[in-house]
Design a protein around this motif. Sequence first.
Motif, PDB file in Angstrom:
ATOM      1  N   SER A   1       0.708 -61.279  54.650  1.00 56.47           N
ATOM      2  CA  SER A   1       0.920 -61.014  53.219  1.00 56.47           C
ATOM      3  C   SER A   1      -0.227 -61.504  52.208  1.00 56.47           C
ATOM      4  CB  SER A   1       2.080 -61.612  52.461  1.00 56.47           C
ATOM      5  OG  SER A   1       2.217 -63.177  52.823  1.00 56.47           O
ATOM      6  N   GLU A   2      -1.522 -62.217  52.786  1.00 63.67           N
ATOM      7  CA  GLU A   2      -2.296 -62.532  52.095  1.00 63.67           C
ATOM      8  C   GLU A   2      -3.375 -61.553  51.620  1.00 63.67           C
ATOM      9  OE1 GLU A   2      -3.867 -66.599  54.973  1.00 63.67           O
ATOM     10  OE2 GLU A   2      -4.542 -64.652  54.935  1.00 63.67           O
ATOM     11  N   PRO A   3      -3.756 -61.596  50.396  1.00 63.30           N
ATOM     12  CA  PRO A   3      -4.656 -60.608  49.806  1.00 63.30           C
ATOM     13  C   PRO A   3      -6.083 -60.720  50.459  1.00 63.30           C
ATOM     14  CG  PRO A   3      -4.605 -62.414  48.606  1.00 63.30           C
ATOM     15  CD  PRO A   3      -3.509 -62.802  49.495  1.00 63.30           C
ATOM     16  N   GLY A   4      -6.535 -59.508  50.392  1.00 63.12           N
ATOM     17  CA  GLY A   4      -8.139 -59.389  50.907  1.00 63.12           C
ATOM     18  C   GLY A   4      -8.973 -60.148  50.031  1.00 63.12           C
ATOM     19  N   THR A   5     -10.370 -60.566  50.531  1.00 59.99           N
ATOM     20  CA  THR A   5     -11.247 -60.983  49.855  1.00 59.99           C
ATOM     21  C   THR A   5     -12.671 -60.505  50.022  1.00 59.99           C
ATOM     22  OG1 THR A   5      -9.957 -63.220  50.434  1.00 59.99           O
ATOM     23  CG2 THR A   5     -12.133 -63.533  49.529  1.00 59.99           C
ATOM     24  N   VAL A   6     -13.194 -60.744  48.905  1.00 62.41           N
ATOM     25  CA  VAL A   6     -14.779 -60.224  48.900  1.00 62.41           C
ATOM     26  C   VAL A   6     -15.463 -61.728  48.616  1.00 62.41           C
ATOM     27  CG1 VAL A   6     -16.574 -59.273  47.808  1.00 62.41           C
ATOM     28  CG2 VAL A   6     -14.472 -58.128  48.126  1.00 62.41           C
ATOM     29  N   GLU A   7     -16.046 -62.133  49.560  1.00 63.67           N
ATOM     30  CA  GLU A   7     -17.043 -63.333  49.591  1.00 63.67           C
ATOM     31  C   GLU A   7     -18.652 -62.753  49.410  1.00 63.67           C
ATOM     32  OE1 GLU A   7     -15.887 -66.171  52.285  1.00 63.67           O
ATOM     33  OE2 GLU A   7     -13.809 -65.573  52.423  1.00 63.67           O
ATOM     34  N   VAL A   8     -19.080 -63.687  48.573  1.00 64.43           N
ATOM     35  CA  VAL A   8     -20.526 -63.400  48.443  1.00 64.43           C
ATOM     36  C   VAL A   8     -21.407 -64.466  48.963  1.00 64.43           C
ATOM     37  CG1 VAL A   8     -22.312 -62.996  46.722  1.00 64.43           C
ATOM     38  CG2 VAL A   8     -19.978 -62.442  46.222  1.00 64.43           C
ATOM     39  N   ILE A   9     -22.472 -64.098  49.979  1.00 63.96           N
ATOM     40  CA  ILE A   9     -23.402 -64.945  50.623  1.00 63.96           C
ATOM     41  C   ILE A   9     -24.504 -65.015  49.873  1.00 63.96           C
ATOM     42  CG2 ILE A   9     -24.266 -65.679  52.804  1.00 63.96           C
ATOM     43  CD1 ILE A   9     -21.223 -65.980  52.673  1.00 63.96           C
ATOM     44  N   ASP A  10     -25.198 -66.126  49.628  1.00 66.30           N
ATOM     45  CA  ASP A  10     -26.537 -66.304  49.110  1.00 66.30           C
ATOM     46  C   ASP A  10     -27.570 -66.233  50.263  1.00 66.30           C
ATOM     47  OD1 ASP A  10     -28.950 -67.020  47.916  1.00 66.30           O
ATOM     48  OD2 ASP A  10     -28.210 -67.970  46.176  1.00 66.30           O
ATOM     49  N   LEU A  11     -28.220 -65.254  50.430  1.00 68.24           N
ATOM     50  CA  LEU A  11     -28.949 -65.065  51.668  1.00 68.24           C
ATOM     51  C   LEU A  11     -30.304 -66.195  51.680  1.00 68.24           C
ATOM     52  CD1 LEU A  11     -29.001 -61.483  52.416  1.00 68.24           C
ATOM     53  CD2 LEU A  11     -27.883 -63.258  53.754  1.00 68.24           C
ATOM     54  N   ARG A  12     -30.584 -66.682  50.330  1.00 65.57           N
ATOM     55  CA  ARG A  12     -31.673 -67.978  50.289  1.00 65.57           C
ATOM     56  C   ARG A  12     -30.969 -69.083  50.705  1.00 65.57           C
ATOM     57  NH1 ARG A  12     -34.528 -66.194  44.599  1.00 65.57           N
ATOM     58  NH2 ARG A  12     -35.256 -63.964  44.991  1.00 65.57           N
ATOM     59  N   ALA A  13     -29.787 -69.446  50.121  1.00 63.92           N
ATOM     60  CA  ALA A  13     -29.187 -70.451  50.248  1.00 63.92           C
ATOM     61  C   ALA A  13     -28.591 -70.551  51.745  1.00 63.92           C
ATOM     62  CB  ALA A  13     -28.409 -71.035  49.260  1.00 63.92           C
ATOM     63  N   ARG A  14     -28.050 -69.447  52.044  1.00 65.43           N
ATOM     64  CA  ARG A  14     -27.325 -69.192  53.269  1.00 65.43           C
ATOM     65  C   ARG A  14     -26.015 -69.982  53.305  1.00 65.43           C
ATOM     66  NH1 ARG A  14     -32.671 -69.971  56.864  1.00 65.43           N
ATOM     67  NH2 ARG A  14     -33.612 -68.050  56.242  1.00 65.43           N
ATOM     68  N   ARG A  15     -25.378 -69.787  51.995  1.00 64.49           N
ATOM     69  CA  ARG A  15     -24.049 -70.261  51.863  1.00 64.49           C
ATOM     70  C   ARG A  15     -23.294 -69.436  50.928  1.00 64.49           C
ATOM     71  NH1 ARG A  15     -24.740 -76.309  49.784  1.00 64.49           N
ATOM     72  NH2 ARG A  15     -22.624 -76.041  49.800  1.00 64.49           N
ATOM     73  N   ARG A  16     -22.004 -69.589  50.871  1.00 65.68           N
ATOM     74  CA  ARG A  16     -21.024 -68.575  50.207  1.00 65.68           C
ATOM     75  C   ARG A  16     -21.030 -69.344  48.728  1.00 65.68           C
ATOM     76  NH1 ARG A  16     -16.891 -70.235  52.358  1.00 65.68           N
ATOM     77  NH2 ARG A  16     -16.065 -71.630  51.025  1.00 65.68           N
ATOM     78  N   VAL A  17     -21.278 -68.246  47.590  1.00 63.26           N
ATOM     79  CA  VAL A  17     -21.303 -68.846  46.323  1.00 63.26           C
ATOM     80  C   VAL A  17     -20.168 -68.174  45.293  1.00 63.26           C
ATOM     81  CG1 VAL A  17     -23.799 -69.146  46.327  1.00 63.26           C
ATOM     82  CG2 VAL A  17     -23.038 -66.899  45.819  1.00 63.26           C
ATOM     83  N   ALA A  18     -19.573 -67.350  45.990  1.00 61.54           N
ATOM     84  CA  ALA A  18     -18.604 -66.836  44.977  1.00 61.54           C
ATOM     85  C   ALA A  18     -17.511 -66.105  45.965  1.00 61.54           C
ATOM     86  CB  ALA A  18     -19.085 -65.772  43.976  1.00 61.54           C
ATOM     87  N   ALA A  19     -16.186 -66.003  45.498  1.00 66.43           N
ATOM     88  CA  ALA A  19     -15.265 -65.068  46.136  1.00 66.43           C
ATOM     89  C   ALA A  19     -14.251 -64.717  45.219  1.00 66.43           C
ATOM     90  CB  ALA A  19     -14.526 -65.760  47.255  1.00 66.43           C
ATOM     91  N   VAL A  20     -13.569 -63.551  45.597  1.00 70.13           N
ATOM     92  CA  VAL A  20     -12.574 -62.830  44.699  1.00 70.13           C
ATOM     93  C   VAL A  20     -11.557 -62.254  45.591  1.00 70.13           C
ATOM     94  CG1 VAL A  20     -13.955 -60.780  43.970  1.00 70.13           C
ATOM     95  CG2 VAL A  20     -12.282 -61.582  42.571  1.00 70.13           C
TER      96      VAL A  20
END
Length: 384
Positions: free
Chosen positions: A349-368
């Motif tokens: 029942s979990e919603p899906g997610t869009v996660e944003v990866i900063d390719l310079r910092a190489r880490r996640r910076v946002a999700a919705v």
Amino acid sequence: MTRRTALAAALAATVCAPSALAAQPGPERTYYVWVAAEAVDRLSLVRFGPGGARVEREVGIGRNVMDPEGPHGVDVSPDGRRLYVSTGHGTPFGDLWAFNAAGDSVLGSVTLGDFPATLQVSPDGAYAYVVNFNLHGEHVPSSLSVVSTDPLVEVARIPTCTMPHGSRLSADGTRHYSACMMDDLLVEVDTRTLGVARHFRLTRGAEGGMQGPVAPRAAGGPPADHGGHGMAAPAPGGAACSPTWAQPSPDGARVWVACNRSSEIVEVDVASWRMVRRIAAGDGVYNLAVTSDGALLVATNKRGQSVSVFDARTGRELARIPTLRRVVHGAAISPDDRYAFISVEGVGSEPGTVEVIDLRARRRVAAVDVGQMAGGIDVWKMEP
């Protein structure tokens, strides 16, 4: 704190304060990304900019609420005017839909084969190439549908191999690549002749390229073991690749293939049609995307709950970024090569997610959060 509460808190922190997750400054531009939610017949337009990430608009897809459509593949036309979506379910076959890219009107649809999956529009915008994955069928060869975009008509259906996925074109549009999960094959189609030009066997120890179409396979046999569509762990000592994606390099010299079962990426030289190397990847590597400069290769690890970033030249893994939810699916890279947008299906029942990866910092910076079973994803535009 329960797991669900902790996850909700992590999502809230990610969306509201991306700067807390990375030393890099927030985005100066605003990016718009379309993603399909297969379980709920819904498309979401995600906006990511200086204020974080949010869902800008949602659009339903389908003809009958009692007949699930299952939107799977998503691609925006090169001119940014149209959004194309493949729907894998329905009765009895699936369809390719065309929308205004803003998502506010349906321009048409055309019925294709059994479970149309990944798609890509040609560089001139004249044709859409859609693989018919045939998820629920037997071990029989399937096909690649070639669709004229104006008018929206299927002009060819090219037999390939069993369960094709990962429909991608070379930058010049002359070659099309897909990978067949049940045959361990990479297939190259000549878009000028609309026929299979070559194929390449990916099974460990039996790698090799061959000219011409794939030899026909006998019909019948047991139902296909789809292994949870990329979620099955490899058998001990197994040599199978079970490829799920084919990604040509921007210069057309290489094709990278995601071996979901063996958790490797096979690199094939296009000119010699020989394997260059096998690259160790994350658990259940599934979809691939490459930056427009050819420097970075991004891979989603479906079983590994993570995203990997590779140096495309050396094959070295530069980072492996955990995702907030399980069953990682698609990847799309912004035109400026700054961000990777990742779709995550979720479980139950979990919603899906869009996660944003900063390719310079190489880490996640946002999700919705978006709809359940988020899959196909593509960047529409960025402003300014």
